[in-house]
Design a protein around this motif. Structure first.
Motif, mmCIF file in Angstrom:
data_model
loop_
_atom_site.group_PDB
_atom_site.id
_atom_site.type_symbol
_atom_site.label_atom_id
_atom_site.label_comp_id
_atom_site.label_asym_id
_atom_site.label_seq_id
_atom_site.Cartn_x
_atom_site.Cartn_y
_atom_site.Cartn_z
ATOM 1 N N ALA A 158 -14.469 7.959 -73.155
ATOM 2 C CA ALA A 158 -14.535 6.961 -74.042
ATOM 3 C C ALA A 158 -13.798 6.369 -75.289
ATOM 4 O O ALA A 158 -13.937 5.289 -74.966
ATOM 5 N N GLU A 159 -13.261 7.123 -75.406
ATOM 6 C CA GLU A 159 -12.164 6.335 -76.312
ATOM 7 C C GLU A 159 -11.292 5.941 -75.961
ATOM 8 O O GLU A 159 -10.435 4.681 -77.087
ATOM 9 N N THR A 160 -10.689 6.174 -74.945
ATOM 10 C CA THR A 160 -9.268 6.156 -74.745
ATOM 11 C C THR A 160 -9.578 5.062 -73.272
ATOM 12 O O THR A 160 -8.480 4.289 -72.930
ATOM 13 N N ASP A 161 -10.338 5.010 -71.983
ATOM 14 C CA ASP A 161 -10.895 3.895 -71.322
ATOM 15 C C ASP A 161 -11.776 3.030 -71.115
ATOM 16 O O ASP A 161 -11.552 1.789 -70.545
ATOM 17 N N LEU A 162 -12.581 2.519 -72.184
ATOM 18 C CA LEU A 162 -13.602 1.611 -72.519
ATOM 19 C C LEU A 162 -12.490 0.662 -72.807
ATOM 20 O O LEU A 162 -11.733 0.578 -73.976
ATOM 21 N N PRO A 163 -12.891 -0.506 -72.681
ATOM 22 C CA PRO A 163 -11.613 -1.494 -73.383
ATOM 23 C C PRO A 163 -12.658 -2.141 -74.409
ATOM 24 O O PRO A 163 -13.776 -2.206 -74.458
ATOM 25 N N GLY A 164 -11.827 -2.523 -75.428
ATOM 26 C CA GLY A 164 -12.157 -2.968 -76.692
ATOM 27 C C GLY A 164 -12.447 -4.593 -76.458
ATOM 28 O O GLY A 164 -11.490 -5.063 -75.992
ATOM 29 N N PRO A 165 -12.572 -5.143 -77.585
ATOM 30 C CA PRO A 165 -13.047 -6.568 -77.750
ATOM 31 C C PRO A 165 -11.631 -7.222 -78.124
ATOM 32 O O PRO A 165 -11.808 -8.163 -77.930
ATOM 33 N N PHE A 166 -10.747 -6.398 -78.557
ATOM 34 C CA PHE A 166 -9.702 -7.040 -79.397
ATOM 35 C C PHE A 166 -8.133 -6.555 -78.626
ATOM 36 O O PHE A 166 -7.498 -7.092 -78.702
ATOM 37 N N ASP A 167 -8.702 -6.126 -77.178
ATOM 38 C CA ASP A 167 -7.871 -6.021 -76.791
ATOM 39 C C ASP A 167 -7.130 -6.990 -76.085
ATOM 40 O O ASP A 167 -7.774 -7.946 -75.646
ATOM 41 N N PRO A 168 -5.598 -6.893 -76.294
ATOM 42 C CA PRO A 168 -4.739 -7.925 -75.445
ATOM 43 C C PRO A 168 -5.155 -7.812 -73.738
ATOM 44 O O PRO A 168 -5.298 -6.885 -73.159
ATOM 45 N N LEU A 169 -4.589 -9.017 -73.209
ATOM 46 C CA LEU A 169 -5.295 -9.383 -71.789
ATOM 47 C C LEU A 169 -3.931 -8.184 -71.265
ATOM 48 O O LEU A 169 -4.842 -8.269 -69.890
ATOM 49 N N SER A 170 -3.535 -8.344 -71.503
ATOM 50 C CA SER A 170 -2.426 -7.079 -70.056
ATOM 51 C C SER A 170 -2.855 -5.524 -70.796
ATOM 52 O O SER A 170 -2.854 -5.128 -69.654
ATOM 53 N N ARG A 171 -3.600 -4.986 -71.289
ATOM 54 C CA ARG A 171 -4.179 -4.104 -72.167
ATOM 55 C C ARG A 171 -5.848 -4.126 -71.407
ATOM 56 O O ARG A 171 -5.828 -2.926 -70.574
ATOM 57 N N LEU A 172 -6.139 -5.154 -70.980
ATOM 58 C CA LEU A 172 -7.587 -4.980 -70.580
ATOM 59 C C LEU A 172 -7.301 -5.238 -68.577
ATOM 60 O O LEU A 172 -8.023 -4.440 -68.188
ATOM 61 N N ILE A 173 -6.327 -6.068 -68.402
ATOM 62 C CA ILE A 173 -5.816 -5.489 -67.320
ATOM 63 C C ILE A 173 -5.489 -4.565 -65.868
ATOM 64 O O ILE A 173 -5.636 -4.480 -65.063
ATOM 65 N N SER A 174 -4.402 -3.901 -67.532
ATOM 66 C CA SER A 174 -4.119 -2.282 -66.801
ATOM 67 C C SER A 174 -5.333 -1.194 -66.726
ATOM 68 O O SER A 174 -5.411 -0.709 -66.272
ATOM 69 N N GLY A 175 -6.467 -1.368 -67.874
ATOM 70 C CA GLY A 175 -7.043 -0.794 -68.042
ATOM 71 C C GLY A 175 -7.853 -0.841 -66.622
ATOM 72 O O GLY A 175 -8.665 0.360 -66.421
ATOM 73 N N PHE A 176 -8.986 -1.511 -66.213
ATOM 74 C CA PHE A 176 -9.547 -2.122 -64.871
ATOM 75 C C PHE A 176 -8.574 -1.213 -63.933
ATOM 76 O O PHE A 176 -9.304 -1.119 -63.096
ATOM 77 N N ALA A 177 -7.413 -2.310 -63.793
ATOM 78 C CA ALA A 177 -6.760 -1.755 -62.836
ATOM 79 C C ALA A 177 -6.980 0.399 -62.168
ATOM 80 O O ALA A 177 -6.318 0.605 -61.407
ATOM 81 N N ASN A 178 -7.070 0.330 -63.617
ATOM 82 C CA ASN A 178 -6.506 2.380 -63.412
ATOM 83 C C ASN A 178 -8.218 2.902 -62.669
ATOM 84 O O ASN A 178 -8.052 3.955 -62.729
ATOM 85 N N LYS A 179 -9.195 1.812 -62.795
ATOM 86 C CA LYS A 179 -10.405 2.168 -62.203
ATOM 87 C C LYS A 179 -10.478 1.729 -61.077
ATOM 88 O O LYS A 179 -11.759 1.526 -60.025
ATOM 89 N N GLY A 180 -9.542 0.941 -59.858
ATOM 90 C CA GLY A 180 -9.093 0.712 -59.288
ATOM 91 C C GLY A 180 -10.042 -1.422 -58.842
ATOM 92 O O GLY A 180 -10.698 -1.248 -57.412
ATOM 93 N N LEU A 181 -9.894 -1.462 -60.133
ATOM 94 C CA LEU A 181 -10.507 -2.653 -60.066
ATOM 95 C C LEU A 181 -9.760 -4.287 -60.721
ATOM 96 O O LEU A 181 -8.219 -3.473 -61.393
ATOM 97 N N SER A 182 -10.099 -5.029 -59.230
ATOM 98 C CA SER A 182 -8.693 -6.148 -59.829
ATOM 99 C C SER A 182 -9.266 -7.188 -60.760
ATOM 100 O O SER A 182 -9.622 -6.976 -61.483
ATOM 101 N N THR A 183 -7.711 -7.847 -61.690
ATOM 102 C CA THR A 183 -7.862 -8.947 -62.171
ATOM 103 C C THR A 183 -9.133 -9.767 -61.961
ATOM 104 O O THR A 183 -10.621 -10.075 -63.469
ATOM 105 N N ARG A 184 -9.151 -10.342 -61.265
ATOM 106 C CA ARG A 184 -10.624 -10.769 -60.649
ATOM 107 C C ARG A 184 -11.871 -9.837 -60.513
ATOM 108 O O ARG A 184 -13.258 -10.877 -61.442
ATOM 109 N N ASP A 185 -11.994 -8.877 -60.659
ATOM 110 C CA ASP A 185 -13.482 -8.252 -60.846
ATOM 111 C C ASP A 185 -13.463 -8.387 -62.196
ATOM 112 O O ASP A 185 -14.870 -7.849 -62.759
ATOM 113 N N MET A 186 -12.454 -8.014 -63.098
ATOM 114 C CA MET A 186 -12.566 -7.590 -64.740
ATOM 115 C C MET A 186 -13.132 -9.039 -64.621
ATOM 116 O O MET A 186 -14.379 -8.794 -65.844
#
Length: 224
Positions: A158-186
């Motif tokens: 929960a501390e490492t996988d959940l996206p944060g409000p201040f995460d840069p875009l690259s981190r958000l995209i990679s975090g969702f990709a790790n769950k099998g979700l595309s940038t569009r899904d994000m």
């Protein structure tokens, strides 16, 4: 046409979120024989909650979102602290932020009155998110059911996988990709949060701060 396409994307993304990391055979008719009134009962509880507090709709969607991002959609987020469990509720992305637990408990209590021990909390979370969306004029979708409730939680994930409000875009995209979700899904899933309210300081800091990563739209992860 654009509005229709956006609604389709949001529905598809939420369906994908609801089934990710779930290896069981899910079915929309899973409770038709064992608890035929389950969905109606859950919807009644969600309707009452949103009638009392409209922004609860956004909170219930977010509750399901944060559950699914850790160990899959297994209701692990609902587990309290015990001598053997470090609760996900106390993880930084959830602490003092995620809400709606009482509404899920109310729905579970009502379902238990007619079908004790049949409907999982994980399924109630998934149905509640769908009903919350549709009850405030958002998209609806068919929820596939049959999830099992987790007996463990992962504070660390929960501390490492959940996206944060201040995460840069690259981190958000990679975090969702790790769950099998595309940038569009994000983007679709992030946008589904916008039916609620965001804390204004998050927008101010991102837009008028140091000028980097102008992604204030992701501030919706910190709903009031």
């Amino acid at each position: 046409m654009a509005s229709s396409n956006n609604s389709f994307i949001a529905i598809f993304s939420l369906l994908l979120l609801s089934t990710m990391q779930c290896h069981a055979q899910l079915s929309s008719t899973f409770y038709d024989r064992t608890c035929p009134n389950a969905l109606t009962t859950i919807r009644t509880t969600i309707r009452q909650a949103i009638s009392s507090e409209r922004r609860m709709a956004a909170s219930l969607i977010r509750l399901h979102f944060h559950d699914c991002f850790v160990q899959g959609c297994d209701a692990s987020l609902l587990l309290d602290e015990t001598p053997t469990i470090v609760s996900e509720k106390t993880a930084l992305p959830n602490l003092g932020s995620v809400r709606g637990f009482g509404i899920i408990e109310d729905a579970k209590r009502e379902v238990e009155k007619t079908c004790p021990g049949v409907v999982s909390c994980a399924d109630i979370l998934a149905v509640a998110a769908r009903d919350a969306s549709s009850l405030v004029g958002g998209p609806s979708w068919t929820v596939k059911l049959g999830r099992r409730d987790s007996t463990t939680a992962s504070h660390t994930l929960a501390e490492t996988d959940l996206p944060g409000p201040f995460d840069p875009l690259s981190r958000l995209i990679s975090g969702f990709a790790n769950k099998g979700l595309s940038t569009r899904d994000m983007v679709a899933l992030s946008g589904s949060h916008s039916i609620g309210q965001a804390q204004c300081f998050l927008f101010r800091d991102r837009i008028y701060g140091n000028g980097t990563d102008i992604d204030a739209g992701f501030a919706i992860f910190r709903l009031l």
